[in-house]
Motif scaffolding. Sequence first.
Motif, short mmCIF file in Angstrom:
data_model
loop_
_atom_site.label_atom_id
_atom_site.label_comp_id
_atom_site.label_asym_id
_atom_site.label_seq_id
_atom_site.Cartn_x
_atom_site.Cartn_y
_atom_site.Cartn_z
N ASN A 249 0.85 -1.17 0.00
CA ASN A 249 0.00 0.00 0.00
C ASN A 249 0.90 1.24 0.00
N ASN B 258 1.93 13.49 4.11
CA ASN B 258 2.63 12.65 3.12
C ASN B 258 3.72 11.81 3.79
N GLU C 110 -0.18 4.41 0.11
CA GLU C 110 -0.85 5.58 0.69
C GLU C 110 -0.02 6.14 1.84
#
Length: 125
Positions: free
Chosen positions: A6, A108, A8
């Motif tokens: 992932n 982020n 993200e």
Amino acid sequence: MSKKLNMEPIDPKVAEAMVVAYAKDGITSSESYTKAVWFPAEQILDIAKSMSEGKYDGLRIYFAQYLEGAIDGVPESYEGKNTLLLVPTIPGMGNSNGEPDHDDDLGNIGNRGQGCPDQCNGADL
């Protein structure tokens, strides 16, 4: 590792808990030992591209520890192991000494590296 990780960003509260877990016992506990962390070129190039476009002024790397079930897509074998968090920085207002600040972009926070001892192919040091 055959499953794509992932990509993200990590939730800031989860990231903070991971850093605290590392500070608590990540340095001394043999169960948390991680020899190295490998990051895919795609992730590094995405960060570098954002820097070259002026979005970020640098990269801060935090020592952290995986928490049980905190991040989707992280293998169970990583839980309790040490890792690194990649946090791009943006120019801050500066401090009282006139030196520039580099503020973390908490929207982020990246990780998604492959840890060794689980994934050690090519780790020669």
